[in-house]
Enzyme design. Structure first.
Site, PDB file in Angstrom:
ATOM      1  N   ASP A  11       0.881  -1.180   0.000  1.00  0.00           N
ATOM      2  CA  ASP A  11       0.000   0.000   0.000  1.00  0.00           C
ATOM      3  C   ASP A  11       0.911   1.220   0.000  1.00  0.00           C
ATOM      4  O   ASP A  11       2.111   1.122   0.268  1.00  0.00           O
ATOM      5  CB  ASP A  11      -0.900  -0.010   1.253  1.00  0.00           C
ATOM      6  N   SER A  12       0.318   2.367  -0.283  1.00  0.00           N
ATOM      7  CA  SER A  12       1.081   3.617  -0.204  1.00  0.00           C
ATOM      8  C   SER A  12       1.537   3.879   1.226  1.00  0.00           C
ATOM      9  O   SER A  12       2.381   4.740   1.450  1.00  0.00           O
ATOM     10  CB  SER A  12       0.191   4.774  -0.647  1.00  0.00           C
ATOM     11  N   TYR A  43      -0.417   8.675  -2.136  1.00  0.00           N
ATOM     12  CA  TYR A  43      -0.395   8.494  -3.591  1.00  0.00           C
ATOM     13  C   TYR A  43      -1.524   9.313  -4.243  1.00  0.00           C
ATOM     14  O   TYR A  43      -1.494   9.573  -5.428  1.00  0.00           O
ATOM     15  CB  TYR A  43      -0.652   7.026  -3.956  1.00  0.00           C
ATOM     16  N   GLY A  44      -2.529   9.638  -3.435  1.00  0.00           N
ATOM     17  CA  GLY A  44      -3.774  10.210  -3.956  1.00  0.00           C
ATOM     18  C   GLY A  44      -3.632  11.472  -4.790  1.00  0.00           C
ATOM     19  O   GLY A  44      -4.505  11.782  -5.599  1.00  0.00           O
ATOM     20  N   CYS A  74      -4.349  -1.124  -2.121  1.00  0.00           N
ATOM     21  CA  CYS A  74      -4.466   0.325  -2.281  1.00  0.00           C
ATOM     22  C   CYS A  74      -5.385   0.596  -3.475  1.00  0.00           C
ATOM     23  O   CYS A  74      -5.076   0.164  -4.598  1.00  0.00           O
ATOM     24  CB  CYS A  74      -3.073   0.891  -2.544  1.00  0.00           C
ATOM     25  N   ASN A  75      -6.487   1.250  -3.234  1.00  0.00           N
ATOM     26  CA  ASN A  75      -7.416   1.573  -4.334  1.00  0.00           C
ATOM     27  C   ASN A  75      -6.763   2.489  -5.358  1.00  0.00           C
ATOM     28  O   ASN A  75      -6.989   2.354  -6.564  1.00  0.00           O
ATOM     29  CB  ASN A  75      -8.655   2.289  -3.795  1.00  0.00           C
ATOM     30  N   THR A  76      -5.980   3.437  -4.874  1.00  0.00           N
ATOM     31  CA  THR A  76      -5.358   4.413  -5.779  1.00  0.00           C
ATOM     32  C   THR A  76      -4.382   3.714  -6.732  1.00  0.00           C
ATOM     33  O   THR A  76      -4.380   3.989  -7.945  1.00  0.00           O
ATOM     34  CB  THR A  76      -4.632   5.502  -4.962  1.00  0.00           C
ATOM     35  N   CYS A 184     -10.833   3.693  -0.030  1.00  0.00           N
ATOM     36  CA  CYS A 184      -9.411   3.858   0.290  1.00  0.00           C
ATOM     37  C   CYS A 184      -9.119   2.936   1.461  1.00  0.00           C
ATOM     38  O   CYS A 184      -9.877   2.913   2.447  1.00  0.00           O
ATOM     39  CB  CYS A 184      -9.131   5.313   0.674  1.00  0.00           C
ATOM     40  N   HIS A 186      -7.062   3.036   3.737  1.00  0.00           N
ATOM     41  CA  HIS A 186      -6.798   3.694   5.031  1.00  0.00           C
ATOM     42  C   HIS A 186      -8.089   3.906   5.833  1.00  0.00           C
ATOM     43  O   HIS A 186      -8.056   4.037   7.049  1.00  0.00           O
ATOM     44  CB  HIS A 186      -6.163   5.071   4.811  1.00  0.00           C
TER      45      HIS A 186
HETATM   46  N1  DGL Z   1      -4.524   3.554   0.820  1.00  0.00           N
HETATM   47  C1  DGL Z   1      -4.667   4.129  -0.421  1.00  0.00           C
HETATM   48  C2  DGL Z   1      -5.935   3.802  -1.154  1.00  0.00           C
HETATM   49  O1  DGL Z   1      -6.482   2.798  -0.932  1.00  0.00           O
HETATM   50  C3  DGL Z   1      -4.055   5.386  -0.838  1.00  0.00           C
HETATM   51  C4  DGL Z   1      -4.002   6.544   0.026  1.00  0.00           C
HETATM   52  C5  DGL Z   1      -3.036   7.534  -0.538  1.00  0.00           C
HETATM   53  O2  DGL Z   1      -1.847   7.223  -0.496  1.00  0.00           O
HETATM   54  O3  DGL Z   1      -3.467   8.596  -1.004  1.00  0.00           O
HETATM   55  O4  DGL Z   1      -6.400   4.523  -1.969  1.00  0.00           O
END
Ligand code: DGL
Length: 263
Positions: A11-12, A43-44, A74-76, A184, A186
């Site tokens: 993940d990020s 990462y967003g 990580c969705n992003t 996300c 998180h």
């Molecule tokens: N945990 C991440 C997600 O699922 C990314 C959060 C990020 O780094 O902006 O999107």
């Protein structure tokens, strides 16, 4: 690579541990390696190219560590990079996407909310899914600006967190949503605060359990489930401070190892 090779997860940052928890619960004998790229979080707000190149770096590190399968927690990263990862690497790769489909199928108010990063909400893959499953309902898209850095810092219940969540939940209440999709990895960590702010009929859903089930199914198909019943090795690496990882994983502290490492 064999059955006892680890499941590689990245993940990020620390958020994907919410997905790791689901995977570990479903597959308690699997060895796992988790990479938190917290040095590069969030990462967003990065470009699709930057997200893709960080995702390649993380995947290579997990392959070099002997992983038998990769979970992009990580969705992003999934919505921006999964096609590139799958065409570049032959190892099976599982991603995580916002659970728009179940929310769209179940909503009574015909209004659902999604809380995700800018990178996810602006991705082509998210738009495709949204068009396919939620074309006839209203989807309130909220960029959770500021949330990921607070979660990375372990400030889950801080005043800053509550102020941001008040702002975001107000928009959802005004739009009469009955489902909130957490897009996300998180964000499962802020469900307790979200629940305090949303009316009790609003259901909050995320994709963690579905990703764990998919991981199990794929390993079964590959005949790569670890059937040794030996206490697994559960390794966590971050390229930044270890404090938040340790905090979020404190109930597992006797079973896991957490270390700082460059990757
Ligand atoms: N945990 C991440 C997600 O699922 C990314 C959060 C990020 O780094 O902006 O999107």
């Amino acid at each position: 690579m064999n059955k006892s090779s680890p499941i590689g997860i990245f993940d990020s940052g620390v958020g994907g541990t919410s997905i790791w928890k689901e995977i570990h619960q479903l597959l308690p004998f699997e060895n796992t390696i988790y990479l938190a790229d917290s040095k590069n979080a969030p990462y967003g707000y990065k470009t699709p190219e930057e997200i893709t190149s960080l995702s390649i770096k993380n995947t290579e590190a997990l392959i070099n560590a002997g992983s038998k399968i990769i979970v992009v927690a990580c969705n992003t990263a999934t919505t921006n990079a999964i096609d590139t990862l799958r065409s570049r690497f032959s190892i099976p790769i599982i991603g995580i996407e916002p659970a728009i489909k179940p929310a769209a199928l179940k909503t009574h108010s015909k209004s659902i909310g999604i809380l995700a990063t800018k990178g996810t909400l602006s991705s082509t893959l998210f738009h495709k899914t949204s068009m396919e499953f939620a074309n006839d309902i209203s989807v309130i898209e909220i960029v959770g600006e500021g949330l990921v850095p607070l979660i990375e810092a372990g400030k889950l219940h801080s005043l800053e967190m509550i102020a941001l969540l008040k702002k975001y939940t107000r928009q959802l209440i005004d739009a009469n949503v009955d489902y909130l999709v957490l897009g996300c990895s998180h964000f499962p960590y802020i469900i307790p605060e979200l629940k305090k702010l949303l009316p009790s009929h609003v259901k909050i859903i995320d994709s963690g359990e579905a990703v764990a089930r998919q991981t199990k199914n794929l390993l079964e198909q590959m005949e790569m489930i670890n059937d040794t019943n030996v206490i697994p090795s559960l390794q966590f690496y971050t390229n930044a401070n270890t404090a938040t990882l340790q905090f979020l994983l404190q109930s597992y502290s006797e079973k896991i190892s957490v270390a700082k490492k460059d990757f």
